[in-house]
Write an enzyme that holds these catalytic residues in place. Structure first.
Site, PDB file in Angstrom:
ATOM      1  N   ASP A 130       2.499  11.759   8.792  1.00 11.06           N
ATOM      2  CA  ASP A 130       1.397  11.990   7.853  1.00 11.06           C
ATOM      3  C   ASP A 130       0.022  11.684   8.449  1.00 11.06           C
ATOM      4  OD1 ASP A 130       1.823   9.276   7.865  1.00 11.06           O
ATOM      5  OD2 ASP A 130       1.948   9.061   5.675  1.00 11.06           O
ATOM      6  N   ARG A 131      -0.008  10.995   9.593  1.00  3.06           N
ATOM      7  CA  ARG A 131      -1.309  10.696  10.202  1.00  3.06           C
ATOM      8  C   ARG A 131      -1.639  11.687  11.312  1.00  3.06           C
ATOM      9  NH1 ARG A 131      -2.363   4.264  10.669  1.00  3.06           N
ATOM     10  NH2 ARG A 131      -1.817   3.809   8.526  1.00  3.06           N
ATOM     11  N   THR A 191      -8.079   2.057  -0.924  1.00  2.00           N
ATOM     12  CA  THR A 191      -7.239   2.424   0.218  1.00  2.00           C
ATOM     13  C   THR A 191      -5.820   2.764  -0.228  1.00  2.00           C
ATOM     14  OG1 THR A 191      -8.530   1.067   1.705  1.00  2.00           O
ATOM     15  CG2 THR A 191      -6.255   1.492   2.348  1.00  2.00           C
ATOM     16  N   ASP A 240       6.067   8.956  10.695  1.00  2.00           N
ATOM     17  CA  ASP A 240       6.571   9.833   9.631  1.00  2.00           C
ATOM     18  C   ASP A 240       5.748  11.102   9.462  1.00  2.00           C
ATOM     19  OD1 ASP A 240       4.452   8.256   8.719  1.00  2.00           O
ATOM     20  OD2 ASP A 240       5.074   8.479   6.637  1.00  2.00           O
ATOM     21  N   GLU A 248      -8.763   9.482   4.748  1.00  2.00           N
ATOM     22  CA  GLU A 248      -8.922   8.054   4.957  1.00  2.00           C
ATOM     23  C   GLU A 248      -9.289   7.827   6.410  1.00  2.00           C
ATOM     24  OE1 GLU A 248      -6.400   5.206   2.579  1.00  2.00           O
ATOM     25  OE2 GLU A 248      -4.907   6.650   3.224  1.00  2.00           O
ATOM     26  N   GLU A 249     -10.015   6.735   6.645  1.00  2.00           N
ATOM     27  CA  GLU A 249     -10.420   6.401   8.013  1.00  2.00           C
ATOM     28  C   GLU A 249      -9.223   6.107   8.907  1.00  2.00           C
ATOM     29  OE1 GLU A 249      -9.681   3.143   9.010  1.00  2.00           O
ATOM     30  OE2 GLU A 249      -8.919   2.852   6.973  1.00  2.00           O
ATOM     31  N   SER A 250      -8.087   5.796   8.293  1.00  2.00           N
ATOM     32  CA  SER A 250      -6.896   5.377   9.029  1.00  2.00           C
ATOM     33  C   SER A 250      -6.102   6.588   9.538  1.00  2.00           C
ATOM     34  CB  SER A 250      -6.033   4.507   8.130  1.00  2.00           C
ATOM     35  OG  SER A 250      -5.801   5.175   6.904  1.00  2.00           O
ATOM     36  N   SER A 255       6.160   4.190   8.609  1.00  2.00           N
ATOM     37  CA  SER A 255       5.007   4.920   9.116  1.00  2.00           C
ATOM     38  C   SER A 255       4.752   4.673  10.602  1.00  2.00           C
ATOM     39  CB  SER A 255       3.792   4.562   8.266  1.00  2.00           C
ATOM     40  OG  SER A 255       2.706   5.365   8.605  1.00  2.00           O
ATOM     41  N   HIS A 256       3.638   4.050  10.921  1.00  2.00           N
ATOM     42  CA  HIS A 256       3.209   3.868  12.298  1.00  2.00           C
ATOM     43  C   HIS A 256       3.710   2.557  12.897  1.00  2.00           C
ATOM     44  CE1 HIS A 256       0.657   2.319   9.236  1.00  2.00           C
ATOM     45  NE2 HIS A 256       0.254   1.385  10.066  1.00  2.00           N
ATOM     46  N   LYS A 309      10.000   4.157   0.214  1.00  2.00           N
ATOM     47  CA  LYS A 309       8.908   4.482  -0.702  1.00  2.00           C
ATOM     48  C   LYS A 309       9.402   5.525  -1.693  1.00  2.00           C
ATOM     49  CE  LYS A 309       5.477   7.154   0.643  1.00  2.00           C
ATOM     50  NZ  LYS A 309       4.200   7.742   1.064  1.00  2.00           N
ATOM     51  N   ASP A 365       1.992  10.287  13.638  1.00  2.00           N
ATOM     52  CA  ASP A 365       2.640   8.973  13.631  1.00  2.00           C
ATOM     53  C   ASP A 365       4.130   9.067  13.319  1.00  2.00           C
ATOM     54  OD1 ASP A 365       2.355   9.689  10.965  1.00  2.00           O
ATOM     55  OD2 ASP A 365       2.255   7.603  10.308  1.00  2.00           O
ATOM     56  N   LYS A 420      -0.809  12.653   2.756  1.00  2.00           N
ATOM     57  CA  LYS A 420      -1.611  13.101   3.879  1.00  2.00           C
ATOM     58  C   LYS A 420      -0.688  13.846   4.834  1.00  2.00           C
ATOM     59  CE  LYS A 420      -1.494   8.477   5.897  1.00  2.00           C
ATOM     60  NZ  LYS A 420      -1.652   7.314   5.026  1.00  2.00           N
ATOM     61  N   THR A 466       0.840  -1.204   0.000  1.00  2.00           N
ATOM     62  CA  THR A 466       0.000   0.000   0.000  1.00  2.00           C
ATOM     63  C   THR A 466       0.874   1.252   0.000  1.00  2.00           C
ATOM     64  OG1 THR A 466      -1.539  -1.214   1.426  1.00  2.00           O
ATOM     65  CG2 THR A 466      -1.942   1.130   1.182  1.00  2.00           C
ATOM     66  N   ARG A 480       7.954  -2.513   2.788  1.00  2.00           N
ATOM     67  CA  ARG A 480       8.140  -2.544   4.245  1.00  2.00           C
ATOM     68  C   ARG A 480       8.529  -3.946   4.684  1.00  2.00           C
ATOM     69  NH1 ARG A 480       3.298   1.152   6.455  1.00  2.00           N
ATOM     70  NH2 ARG A 480       3.945   2.993   5.284  1.00  2.00           N
ATOM     71  N   ARG A 493      -8.814  -6.361   8.214  1.00  2.00           N
ATOM     72  CA  ARG A 493      -9.499  -5.158   8.700  1.00  2.00           C
ATOM     73  C   ARG A 493     -10.987  -5.286   8.370  1.00  2.00           C
ATOM     74  NH1 ARG A 493      -5.040  -2.400   9.984  1.00  2.00           N
ATOM     75  NH2 ARG A 493      -3.412  -1.958   8.443  1.00  2.00           N
TER      76      ARG A 493
HETATM   77  C1  G1P Z   1      -2.994   1.417   5.988  1.00  2.00           C
HETATM   78  C2  G1P Z   1      -4.285   2.197   5.974  1.00  2.00           C
HETATM   79  C3  G1P Z   1      -4.373   3.044   4.728  1.00  2.00           C
HETATM   80  C4  G1P Z   1      -3.139   3.937   4.626  1.00  2.00           C
HETATM   81  C5  G1P Z   1      -1.878   3.093   4.714  1.00  2.00           C
HETATM   82  C6  G1P Z   1      -0.628   3.961   4.757  1.00  2.00           C
HETATM   83  O1  G1P Z   1      -2.972   0.543   4.890  1.00  2.00           O
HETATM   84  O2  G1P Z   1      -5.402   1.345   6.073  1.00  2.00           O
HETATM   85  O3  G1P Z   1      -5.548   3.807   4.759  1.00  2.00           O
HETATM   86  O4  G1P Z   1      -3.144   4.646   3.424  1.00  2.00           O
HETATM   87  O5  G1P Z   1      -1.906   2.308   5.898  1.00  2.00           O
HETATM   88  O6  G1P Z   1      -0.602   4.807   5.873  1.00  2.00           O
HETATM   89  P1  G1P Z   1      -3.352  -1.018   4.993  1.00  2.00           P
HETATM   90  O7  G1P Z   1      -2.449  -1.602   6.047  1.00  2.00           O
HETATM   91  O8  G1P Z   1      -4.777  -1.068   5.431  1.00  2.00           O
HETATM   92  O9  G1P Z   1      -3.136  -1.555   3.609  1.00  2.00           O
HETATM   93 ZN    ZN Z   2       2.576   7.484   8.299  1.00  4.50          ZN
END
Ligand code: G1P
Ligand code: ZN
Length: 551
Positions: free
Chosen positions: A289-290, A352, A287, A371-373, A120-121, A133, A285, A384, A25, A29, A504
């Protein structure tokens, strides 16, 4: 160090292709030890570079979230970028660039792209996660056509090139030359801070943050936003220094999980859920972006946050003339759809991942995305942006002079409330998760018209997306079951995990009646949660009694 004029040797190293370098996504990673294998990072970087032609007149931006292995990776990438022959490299001081800052720099300096080092997180440290990335010239994550080309290259790679150079001093702001490349170590925050100053009403926000009766608390989670938050909130806007907690970036995020949600931002959540707590709380988070937004004793779901930002956009100088449109990922609740309908602007539902917003933003079809995330952003960059969202809320609070709670309840009264939750089953057996998804996929055609208690299935399908700009199609983007009353259940497998599979389950129910708006989310959604279990047999396939994370 200045090596201009000195012949720098470029070594060509033979290597063997790895079979597991398919970007997910959000880039590639893996656990840190995977990246530390000989040639592993080098192969992937060369696979990126091989998608680019002659770069002798091009700039590349490089930076990461400061997690373990960031510095070593940057040294390797610099030497490979010099070998590739970029005209100029822009590197964040100490190797630090938040993802939004990297996007800002790519756009501002018209770079050919950027390399972001982050998972990221996900937790960091020697046994934690690492990631890489590639972002393209618009500042956004590479679209699938590019990530597919990178992946194809990783499978056939037999060599990579690296310049024979000593390590660079990443900590001093300086310009040096190596072979044909100018290497600039630049301030990680300055350009990003200036961009924020152009978007928001800094005078109004500053007056709010200086007020004695207004409390603000930002949790940087020992991740990349610490220095950004200090510059913006304290130095530029005058908030007291104690408004920032966990503000010193650490290679292992202080042992924490740098994910801004109710489960992981514990210190912030505890302080906000105190009757005398601050007025606005926020976290970002690894990096940057969240974002998570909290009021006093109040949690704002990311889907609701997007809807509130959209409904109040004209209070922000950069969006004073209104929005072109709004985009949200498919699993994100339809709260923003209600606002778009009232504003008479289009709403786009994408798969997503932030990369799907890029074309819509470039074509000026949308201004805000979410995004909901815990992700939201706008056309100011192509990622983001956590601190942007916090500034947006501060701007709204500064103008409206109301509490987060009041803003949210008034919003629901006007538009109705989309009760929403996401249940994650982390690190389950990948084969079993796959079996769950296939079994459900097979059931989908028979579900339409079926009744489950009070709910009747309107339709059920596997979501696919036709990009209205370049007509590309993304298939297999999650399974959705829609009910006649607008409720939804969505299931998909994560594309960012590094171990096993993460399932999810997204659950949503729209309630118009204001009498019910104060209900607890999990209670309000009990029937639908049970229905998801019945239809998808989650316990049976995952072997889990309950989700590992609920947001
Ligand atoms: C998750 C989130 C998605 C976000 C991505 C990167 O991806 O659900 O919305 O864009 O992290 O931060 P997923 O692990 O669901 O593929
Ligand atoms: Zn992030």
């Amino acid at each position: 160090m200045t090596n201009q004029g000195i012949a720098v040797t470029i070594h060509t190293i033979s290597t063997q292709a790895f079979t597991d370098q398919k970007p997910g996504t959000s880039g590639l990673r893996k656990r840190v030890p995977v990246f530390q294998q000989p040639h592993y990072l080098e192969n992937f970087v060369q696979a990126i570079f091989d998608t680019l032609g002659d770069v002798s007149r091009d700039t590349l931006v490089i930076g990461g979230d400061g997690r373990y292995y960031n510095r070593q990776a940057i040294q390797i990438i610099i030497k490979m970028a010099v070998a590739k022959g970029f005209q100029r490299l822009l590197i964040g001081q100490s190797g630090i660039l938040s993802t939004p800052a990297l996007s800002t720099l790519v756009r501002k300096h018209q770079a050919i792209g950027g390399i972001a080092l982050s998972a990221s997180h996900n937790p960091g440290g020697p046994d934690g996660d690492f990631g890489i990335k590639f972002n393209t010239a618009n500042g956004g994550p590479a679209p699938e056509s590019v990530t597919d080309a990178i992946y194809a290259n990783t499978k056939t790679l037999t060599r990579y090139q690296v310049a024979d150079l000593p390590d660079f001093n990443l900590d001093r702001l300086q310009t040096s030359h190596a072979h044909n490349t100018q290497v600039d170590i630049i301030d990680s925050v300055a350009d990003y801070g200036a961009l924020m100053g152009k978007i928001f009403d800094f005078d109004a926000i500053s007056s709010l943050l200086r007020r004695e009766d207004f409390g603000f608390l930002f949790d940087a989670m020992h991740a990349v936003t610490g220095p950004y938050a200090r510059t913006l909130f304290v130095d530029m806007l005058g908030a007291p220094a104690y408004s920032i907690i966990n503000g010193v970036p650490r290679e292992d995020f202080g042992g924490g999980h740098p994910d801004p949600n109710l489960a992981h931002a514990q210190e912030l959540v505890t302080r906000m859920f105190d009757p005398h707590g601050p007025d606005l709380g926020a976290a970002s988070d690894g990096d940057g972006d969240r974002n998570m937004i909290l009021g006093r004793e109040f949690f704002v779901t990311p889907s609701d946050s997007l809807a509130v930002l959209a409904a109040h956009a004209t209070l922000v100088p950069a969006y004073r003339d209104g929005l072109k449109g709004i985009a949200r990922s498919m699993p994100t609740s339809a709260a923003a759809d209600q606002v778009a309908r009232e504003l008479g602007i289009p709403l786009f539902e994408t798969p997503t991942g932030w990369k799907y917003f890029g074309n819509l933003l470039d074509a000026d079809k949308v201004t805000l995305c979410g995004e909901e995330s815990f992700g939201s952003g706008s056309n100011h960059i192509r990622e983001k942006d956590g601190l942007w969202a916090v500034l947006f809320w501060l701007n709204i609070l500064a103008v409206k002079q109301q509490s987060v709670h009041t803003i949210m309840t008034e919003h629901w009264r006007r538009y109705g409330r989309n009760f929403y939750t996401r249940h994650d089953y982390e690190e389950v057996d990948a084969a079993n998760a796959g079996a769950l998804m296939s079994a459900l996929t097979q059931q989908l055609p028979e579900l339409a018209g079926k009744k489950f208690g009070a709910f009747t299935v309107d339709f059920a399908d596997e979501f696919s997306y036709l990009d209205p700009v370049d007509q590309s199609v993304a298939r297999n983007q999650g399974l959705r079951i829609l009910f006649t009353d607008g409720s939804r259940i969505v299931l998909r497998l994560s594309g960012t995990g590094t171990a096993g599979a993460t399932l999810r389950v997204y659950i949503e129910n729209y309630v118009r009646d204001p009498q019910r708006h104060g209900e607890d989310t999990q209670k309000a959604l009990t029937a639908l949660i049970g229905l998801a279990e019945n239809v998808a047999r989650i316990r049976h396939y995952t072997g889990r009694e309950r989700p590992s994370v609920i947001t």
